[in-house]
Design an enzyme around this catalytic site. Structure first.
Site, short mmCIF file in Angstrom:
data_model
loop_
_atom_site.label_atom_id
_atom_site.label_comp_id
_atom_site.label_asym_id
_atom_site.label_seq_id
_atom_site.Cartn_x
_atom_site.Cartn_y
_atom_site.Cartn_z
N TYR A 79 11.18 -11.96 -4.38
CA TYR A 79 10.35 -13.14 -4.20
C TYR A 79 11.19 -14.27 -3.58
CZ TYR A 79 6.95 -10.84 -7.23
OH TYR A 79 6.06 -9.95 -7.77
N ASN B 234 -3.03 -10.99 -3.19
CA ASN B 234 -3.24 -10.04 -2.09
C ASN B 234 -4.45 -9.16 -2.41
OD1 ASN B 234 -3.06 -7.96 -0.21
ND2 ASN B 234 -1.26 -7.04 -1.16
N CYS C 211 2.35 -5.34 -1.55
CA CYS C 211 2.89 -6.27 -2.54
C CYS C 211 3.70 -5.53 -3.62
CB CYS C 211 1.77 -7.09 -3.17
SG CYS C 211 0.41 -6.14 -3.82
N HIS C 212 3.52 -4.22 -3.74
CA HIS C 212 4.29 -3.46 -4.71
C HIS C 212 5.78 -3.39 -4.33
CE1 HIS C 212 2.95 -0.56 -1.65
NE2 HIS C 212 4.07 0.09 -1.91
N GLU D 145 6.99 6.30 -2.21
CA GLU D 145 7.56 5.91 -0.93
C GLU D 145 9.01 6.34 -0.78
OE1 GLU D 145 6.91 1.75 -0.30
OE2 GLU D 145 4.73 2.01 -0.20
#
Length: 157
Positions: free
Chosen positions: A79, A107, A115-116, A142
Protein backbone atom coordinates in the site's frame (compact mmCIF):
# COMPACT_ATOMS: atom_id res chain seq x y z
CA UNK A 1 -13.05 -19.11 -5.43
CA UNK A 2 -16.75 -19.89 -5.66
CA UNK A 3 -19.59 -18.60 -7.78
CA UNK A 4 -19.09 -15.20 -9.36
CA UNK A 5 -21.69 -12.69 -10.44
CA UNK A 6 -20.93 -10.18 -13.20
CA UNK A 7 -22.60 -6.86 -13.90
CA UNK A 8 -22.08 -4.62 -16.91
CA UNK A 9 -23.33 -1.82 -19.10
CA UNK A 10 -22.86 -1.57 -22.84
CA UNK A 11 -19.63 0.33 -22.08
CA UNK A 12 -18.02 -2.47 -20.05
CA UNK A 13 -17.82 -4.60 -16.94
CA UNK A 14 -19.06 -2.76 -13.84
CA UNK A 15 -18.79 -5.46 -11.19
CA UNK A 16 -17.49 -8.90 -10.33
CA UNK A 17 -18.92 -10.20 -7.07
CA UNK A 18 -18.54 -13.40 -5.12
CA UNK A 19 -21.42 -15.43 -3.67
CA UNK A 20 -24.16 -13.03 -4.69
CA UNK A 21 -27.62 -14.14 -5.65
CA UNK A 22 -28.44 -13.63 -9.31
CA UNK A 23 -31.95 -12.39 -9.87
CA UNK A 24 -31.73 -12.21 -13.65
CA UNK A 25 -29.38 -13.62 -16.24
CA UNK A 26 -28.66 -11.98 -19.56
CA UNK A 27 -26.43 -12.66 -22.48
CA UNK A 28 -24.08 -9.79 -23.15
CA UNK A 29 -20.79 -9.61 -25.10
CA UNK A 30 -19.02 -8.11 -22.06
CA UNK A 31 -20.04 -11.14 -20.00
CA UNK A 32 -18.65 -13.52 -22.60
CA UNK A 33 -15.37 -11.60 -22.81
CA UNK A 34 -15.09 -11.67 -19.03
CA UNK A 35 -15.92 -15.37 -18.82
CA UNK A 36 -13.27 -16.17 -21.45
CA UNK A 37 -10.73 -14.11 -19.50
CA UNK A 38 -11.64 -15.79 -16.20
CA UNK A 39 -11.50 -19.26 -17.79
CA UNK A 40 -7.99 -18.55 -19.09
CA UNK A 41 -6.91 -17.10 -15.74
CA UNK A 42 -8.18 -20.08 -13.76
CA UNK A 43 -6.55 -22.49 -16.25
CA UNK A 44 -3.26 -20.96 -15.14
CA UNK A 45 -2.72 -18.71 -18.13
CA UNK A 46 -1.76 -15.09 -17.72
CA UNK A 47 -4.08 -13.22 -20.09
CA UNK A 48 -3.81 -9.46 -20.51
CA UNK A 49 -6.90 -7.65 -19.25
CA UNK A 50 -8.65 -6.68 -22.46
CA UNK A 51 -12.19 -6.80 -21.07
CA UNK A 52 -13.71 -3.32 -21.34
CA UNK A 53 -14.22 -1.85 -17.89
CA UNK A 54 -16.77 0.78 -16.90
CA UNK A 55 -15.95 1.37 -13.27
CA UNK A 56 -17.64 3.99 -11.15
CA UNK A 57 -15.49 5.68 -8.58
CA UNK A 58 -13.72 8.86 -7.68
CA UNK A 59 -10.80 10.14 -9.73
CA UNK A 60 -8.51 9.02 -6.89
CA UNK A 61 -9.99 5.51 -6.82
CA UNK A 62 -9.67 5.15 -10.57
CA UNK A 63 -6.03 6.23 -10.40
CA UNK A 64 -5.32 3.59 -7.75
CA UNK A 65 -7.13 0.94 -9.83
CA UNK A 66 -5.04 1.90 -12.88
CA UNK A 67 -1.90 1.30 -10.80
CA UNK A 68 -3.25 -2.09 -9.69
CA UNK A 69 -3.48 -3.08 -13.35
CA UNK A 70 0.30 -2.61 -13.68
CA UNK A 71 1.17 -5.13 -10.95
CA UNK A 72 2.41 -8.25 -12.77
CA UNK A 73 0.80 -11.59 -12.07
CA UNK A 74 2.66 -13.44 -9.35
CA UNK A 75 4.01 -10.22 -7.80
CA UNK A 76 2.80 -7.98 -5.00
CA UNK A 77 3.11 -4.30 -4.09
CA UNK A 78 2.62 -2.61 -0.77
CA UNK A 79 0.00 0.00 0.00
CA UNK A 80 2.87 2.35 0.87
CA UNK A 81 4.60 1.90 -2.50
CA UNK A 82 1.33 2.54 -4.31
CA UNK A 83 0.79 5.63 -2.14
CA UNK A 84 4.22 6.91 -3.23
CA UNK A 85 3.35 6.33 -6.87
CA UNK A 86 0.00 8.10 -6.49
CA UNK A 87 1.68 11.05 -4.75
CA UNK A 88 4.18 11.36 -7.61
CA UNK A 89 1.43 11.21 -10.23
CA UNK A 90 -0.60 13.85 -8.39
CA UNK A 91 2.42 16.08 -7.77
CA UNK A 92 2.13 15.73 -4.00
CA UNK A 93 4.87 15.24 -1.46
CA UNK A 94 3.20 12.20 0.07
CA UNK A 95 -0.03 10.24 0.10
CA UNK A 96 -1.67 8.17 2.81
CA UNK A 97 -1.30 4.40 2.47
CA UNK A 98 -4.61 4.17 4.34
CA UNK A 99 -6.34 6.23 1.61
CA UNK A 100 -4.88 3.87 -0.96
CA UNK A 101 -6.15 0.93 1.08
CA UNK A 102 -9.65 2.38 1.07
CA UNK A 103 -9.53 2.81 -2.72
CA UNK A 104 -8.21 -0.72 -3.15
CA UNK A 105 -11.04 -2.01 -0.97
CA UNK A 106 -13.63 -0.31 -3.20
CA UNK A 107 -12.41 -2.06 -6.35
CA UNK A 108 -15.60 -3.45 -7.93
CA UNK A 109 -13.91 -6.00 -10.21
CA UNK A 110 -11.53 -8.03 -8.09
CA UNK A 111 -9.28 -10.47 -9.92
CA UNK A 112 -9.33 -8.46 -13.18
CA UNK A 113 -8.15 -5.35 -11.33
CA UNK A 114 -5.84 -7.34 -9.05
CA UNK A 115 -6.34 -5.86 -5.59
CA UNK A 116 -5.31 -9.24 -4.14
CA UNK A 117 -1.72 -8.36 -5.15
CA UNK A 118 -1.53 -5.56 -2.57
CA UNK A 119 0.09 -6.35 0.77
CA UNK A 120 1.27 -4.56 3.89
CA UNK A 121 4.66 -2.81 3.96
CA UNK A 122 6.37 -5.78 5.58
CA UNK A 123 4.87 -8.18 3.05
CA UNK A 124 2.13 -9.36 5.40
CA UNK A 125 -1.22 -10.25 3.90
CA UNK A 126 -3.84 -7.74 4.87
CA UNK A 127 -7.60 -7.70 4.47
CA UNK A 128 -9.40 -8.71 1.33
CA UNK A 129 -13.08 -8.16 0.57
CA UNK A 130 -13.54 -11.84 -0.27
CA UNK A 131 -11.61 -13.05 2.78
CA UNK A 132 -7.92 -13.59 3.39
CA UNK A 133 -8.14 -17.27 2.40
CA UNK A 134 -9.28 -16.25 -1.12
CA UNK A 135 -6.41 -13.75 -1.32
CA UNK A 136 -3.95 -16.48 -0.38
CA UNK A 137 -5.48 -18.84 -2.94
CA UNK A 138 -5.26 -16.24 -5.74
CA UNK A 139 -1.64 -15.38 -4.93
CA UNK A 140 -0.67 -19.07 -4.79
CA UNK A 141 -2.52 -19.71 -8.05
CA UNK A 142 -0.58 -16.92 -9.75
CA UNK A 143 2.75 -18.03 -8.33
CA UNK A 144 2.25 -21.33 -10.18
CA UNK A 145 1.48 -19.69 -13.54
CA UNK A 146 4.99 -19.67 -14.98
CA UNK A 147 7.17 -16.68 -15.67
CA UNK A 148 4.83 -13.96 -14.38
CA UNK A 149 5.02 -11.78 -17.51
CA UNK A 150 1.87 -9.82 -18.08
CA UNK A 151 0.42 -6.94 -19.99
CA UNK A 152 -2.30 -5.92 -17.56
CA UNK A 153 -1.71 -2.25 -18.37
CA UNK A 154 -3.55 -2.79 -21.67
CA UNK A 155 -6.88 -2.21 -19.92
CA UNK A 156 -7.95 1.34 -19.14
CA UNK A 157 -10.67 2.31 -16.71
Amino acid sequence: VGKLMLTCTDQGLTGLYMNREVSRQEEHPVFWQTIRWLDAYFRGENPPVTVPLSLEGTTFQKLVWEILLTIPSGETRSYASIAKEVATLLGKEKMSAQAVGQAVGRNPVSILVPCHRVVGSNGQLTGYAWGIEKKIWLLQHESQQGNGETDNAVCRI
